[in-house]
Structures are given as structure tokens and as C-alpha cells.
Design a protein around this motif. Structure first.
Motif, PDB file in Angstrom:
ATOM      1  N   VAL A   5       0.777  -1.133  -0.036  1.00 31.73           N
ATOM      2  CA  VAL A   5       0.036   0.133   0.005  1.00 31.73           C
ATOM      3  C   VAL A   5       1.118   1.252   0.117  1.00 31.73           C
ATOM      4  CG1 VAL A   5      -1.634   1.410   1.289  1.00 31.73           C
ATOM      5  CG2 VAL A   5      -1.924  -1.191   1.216  1.00 31.73           C
ATOM      6  N   SER A   6       0.638   2.156  -1.051  1.00 33.51           N
ATOM      7  CA  SER A   6       1.373   3.316  -1.127  1.00 33.51           C
ATOM      8  C   SER A   6       0.774   4.385  -0.118  1.00 33.51           C
ATOM      9  CB  SER A   6       1.480   3.943  -2.606  1.00 33.51           C
ATOM     10  OG  SER A   6       2.236   4.944  -2.618  1.00 33.51           O
ATOM     11  N   ILE A   7       1.717   5.007   0.534  1.00 33.67           N
ATOM     12  CA  ILE A   7       1.119   6.193   1.660  1.00 33.67           C
ATOM     13  C   ILE A   7       1.733   7.478   0.781  1.00 33.67           C
ATOM     14  CG2 ILE A   7       1.551   7.078   3.868  1.00 33.67           C
ATOM     15  CD1 ILE A   7      -0.368   4.702   3.573  1.00 33.67           C
ATOM     16  N   HIS A   8       2.999   7.590   0.644  1.00 33.22           N
ATOM     17  CA  HIS A   8       3.568   8.730   0.049  1.00 33.22           C
ATOM     18  C   HIS A   8       5.132   8.573  -0.432  1.00 33.22           C
ATOM     19  CE1 HIS A   8       6.270  12.267   0.462  1.00 33.22           C
ATOM     20  NE2 HIS A   8       4.969  13.184   0.550  1.00 33.22           N
ATOM     21  N   PRO A   9       5.565   8.947  -1.309  1.00 31.47           N
ATOM     22  CA  PRO A   9       6.904   8.309  -2.105  1.00 31.47           C
ATOM     23  C   PRO A   9       8.245   8.576  -1.173  1.00 31.47           C
ATOM     24  CG  PRO A   9       5.621   9.965  -3.611  1.00 31.47           C
ATOM     25  CD  PRO A   9       4.839   9.790  -2.190  1.00 31.47           C
ATOM     26  N   THR A  62      -0.678   9.261  -1.413  1.00 25.83           N
ATOM     27  CA  THR A  62      -2.130   9.180  -0.952  1.00 25.83           C
ATOM     28  C   THR A  62      -2.233  10.263   0.481  1.00 25.83           C
ATOM     29  OG1 THR A  62      -2.189   7.053  -1.553  1.00 25.83           O
ATOM     30  CG2 THR A  62      -3.938   7.641   0.140  1.00 25.83           C
ATOM     31  N   PHE A  63      -1.208  10.490   1.133  1.00 27.16           N
ATOM     32  CA  PHE A  63      -1.149  11.307   2.273  1.00 27.16           C
ATOM     33  C   PHE A  63      -0.256  12.456   1.948  1.00 27.16           C
ATOM     34  CE2 PHE A  63      -2.884   7.483   3.847  1.00 27.16           C
ATOM     35  CZ  PHE A  63      -3.689   7.920   4.861  1.00 27.16           C
ATOM     36  N   SER A  64      -0.403  13.693   2.704  1.00 29.84           N
ATOM     37  CA  SER A  64       0.638  14.712   2.545  1.00 29.84           C
ATOM     38  C   SER A  64       1.633  14.342   3.761  1.00 29.84           C
ATOM     39  CB  SER A  64       0.134  16.085   2.883  1.00 29.84           C
ATOM     40  OG  SER A  64      -0.307  16.167   3.958  1.00 29.84           O
ATOM     41  N   VAL A  65       2.558  15.006   3.902  1.00 29.05           N
ATOM     42  CA  VAL A  65       3.557  15.273   4.947  1.00 29.05           C
ATOM     43  C   VAL A  65       3.651  16.667   5.337  1.00 29.05           C
ATOM     44  CG1 VAL A  65       5.931  14.946   5.959  1.00 29.05           C
ATOM     45  CG2 VAL A  65       5.191  13.294   4.407  1.00 29.05           C
ATOM     46  N   VAL A  66       3.014  17.013   6.618  1.00 26.95           N
ATOM     47  CA  VAL A  66       2.680  18.312   6.975  1.00 26.95           C
ATOM     48  C   VAL A  66       3.026  18.320   8.597  1.00 26.95           C
ATOM     49  CG1 VAL A  66       0.320  17.948   7.513  1.00 26.95           C
ATOM     50  CG2 VAL A  66       1.100  20.311   6.826  1.00 26.95           C
ATOM     51  N   ALA A  67       3.447  19.598   8.882  1.00 32.70           N
ATOM     52  CA  ALA A  67       4.093  19.893  10.227  1.00 32.70           C
ATOM     53  C   ALA A  67       3.645  21.349  10.603  1.00 32.70           C
ATOM     54  CB  ALA A  67       5.793  19.670  10.490  1.00 32.70           C
ATOM     55  N   VAL A  68       4.001  21.816  11.547  1.00 30.56           N
ATOM     56  CA  VAL A  68       3.664  23.353  11.972  1.00 30.56           C
ATOM     57  C   VAL A  68       5.220  23.896  12.389  1.00 30.56           C
ATOM     58  CG1 VAL A  68       1.322  23.132  12.445  1.00 30.56           C
ATOM     59  CG2 VAL A  68       2.876  22.859  14.442  1.00 30.56           C
ATOM     60  N   ALA A  69       5.101  25.290  12.203  1.00 35.02           N
ATOM     61  CA  ALA A  69       6.238  26.129  12.733  1.00 35.02           C
ATOM     62  C   ALA A  69       5.597  27.456  13.616  1.00 35.02           C
ATOM     63  CB  ALA A  69       6.984  26.387  11.687  1.00 35.02           C
ATOM     64  N   PRO A  70       6.071  28.151  14.276  1.00 33.46           N
ATOM     65  CA  PRO A  70       5.575  29.300  14.814  1.00 33.46           C
ATOM     66  C   PRO A  70       5.511  30.305  13.697  1.00 33.46           C
ATOM     67  CG  PRO A  70       6.933  28.396  16.314  1.00 33.46           C
ATOM     68  CD  PRO A  70       7.115  27.744  15.251  1.00 33.46           C
ATOM     69  N   HIS A  71       4.427  31.051  13.367  1.00 32.50           N
ATOM     70  CA  HIS A  71       4.445  32.088  12.433  1.00 32.50           C
ATOM     71  C   HIS A  71       5.558  33.097  12.180  1.00 32.50           C
ATOM     72  CE1 HIS A  71       2.397  34.589   9.531  1.00 32.50           C
ATOM     73  NE2 HIS A  71       2.767  35.578  10.192  1.00 32.50           N
TER      74      HIS A  71
END
Length: 191
Positions: A5-9, A62-71
Motif C-alpha cells: 500500500v502506497s502512503i507517500h513516495p 495518498t497522504f501529505s507530510v505536514v508539520a507546523v512552525a510558529p508564524h
């Protein structure tokens, strides 16, 4: 034996651990001419695989890879004239390159538990060693983008093989942050 199953390259061959000393860098869009560059001071947090239908995903993901940083740690360095907000009504104001479509950063500006955070795709760092994804969010949402419901058990199994605990919302820690913010706003929880 790992699932097919492919999630993200960038995750399908295994989640690569980040470096403890990662201290930010430059996100670069996919354009070969005049790429948009966004500087991130310091590290990113809450990196995860996201199945929502709004996040930018590279070809074959199928999914992104995402994180957060202070603005305050996010700065457009080059070619900001190529950025446009994808959906001005959305909570996350995703600024995407109008040429290649890559979402470069997405601040939360309205009253919300995540106000002051910018969502970024750490795979766009030109530097290596950013913190690895540690969970998967909005897993059921991939059905909205065409994944058959019958495939979901296999998707969740593959995420667990990659040590990305699947959630149909956010991780318990982030859900606690949201609920705490809501309770404080309502006055049911004192600071």
C-alpha cells in the motif's frame, strides 16, 4: 514483509528519523525557474502524514507530510509574487505557488487553538534531517479523494508498519490542545 500500500513516495520505503539538532532551513517549491523560497527559523513540530483533501500532496501520494512552525519563524525569502491563497475561507490559509501548485506555508490567522502556527510541508526543505512524521491524521478522509472504503484496513495496517499511528482526526495531544482552548474560551476551564 511490508505491505504494498502506497502512503507517500518519501515514506513508502520507511520513515527516516530526523536529526535532533535540525534548526530549520529553506522550503523550495517545485519550479525550476524562479522557485518560491520560504525560510523556517528553528525546527518544525507535530510532523505527520495527513489524509485530508485540502493538503498538497506530491504525485503518487495518498497522504501529505505536514508539520507546523510558529508564524514568526516563517519568512518568504524569494518570489513571493508567485504565491496565492488557495481557499480564503479555510482555517489554514494555504499559500501555494501559482505555477507548480506546491503549498508553501499556511498560517492560521483567525481565533483558533492553532492561531499563530503555520502549516508547512517539511519534505520541501532543501536541507536534510527535519523531524520525521510521528502519526497519521484524517486517515478516513482519503476516501473523499478516491480510496475505496474496502482498502482502509490495508492503509491503516501499512501506516502502523511505518510506525505512524492512524487517527481519523488529529493525535490525542493535538485534540487535547484544541479541547483545552475551547474550554478556556467557554470559561469551563480556568488557566
Amino acid at each position: 514483509m511490508p505491505s504494498q500500500v502506497s502512503i507517500h513516495p518519501g515514506l513508502d520505503r520507511g520513515v527516516k528519523a530526523g536529526r535532533a539538532d535540525f534548526n530549520g532551513g529553506t522550503l523550495v517549491c517545485a519550479c525550476t525557474e524562479r522557485p518560491v523560497k520560504v525560510g523556517i527559523k528553528g525546527t518544525v513540530f507535530h510532523n505527520h502524514a495527513c489524509g485530508c483533501s485540502k493538503c498538497w500532496k506530491p504525485e503518487g501520494a495518498t497522504f501529505s507530510v505536514v508539520a507546523v512552525a510558529p508564524h514568526e519563524n516563517v519568512t518568504v525569502l524569494e518570489n513571493g509574487d508567485k504565491l496565492k491563497v488557495v481557499d480564503p475561507t479555510a482555517l489554514i490559509q494555504r499559500h501555494a505557488c501559482i505555477k507548480c501548485g506546491v503549498h508553501m506555508y499556511g498560517p492560521v490567522e483567525r481565533d483558533h487553538a492553532f492561531k499563530g502556527l503555520d502549516f508547512v510541508h517539511p519534505e520541501r526543505f532543501q536541507e536534510q534531517g527535519w523531524p520525521e512524521p510521528t502519526f497519521a491524521a484524517f486517515v478516513s478522509s482519503i476516501i473523499e479523494t478516491g480510496t475505496p472504503p474496502a482498502a482502509m484496513a490495508g492503509v491503516r495496517s501499512r501506516l502502523r508498519e511505518l510506525h505512524l499511528e492512524p487517527y481519523d482526526c488529529l493525535s490525542p495531544t493535538l485534540m487535547d490542545v484544541i479541547s483545552t482552548w475551547v474550554a478556556k474560551k467557554a470559561g469551563t476551564l480556568q488557566e
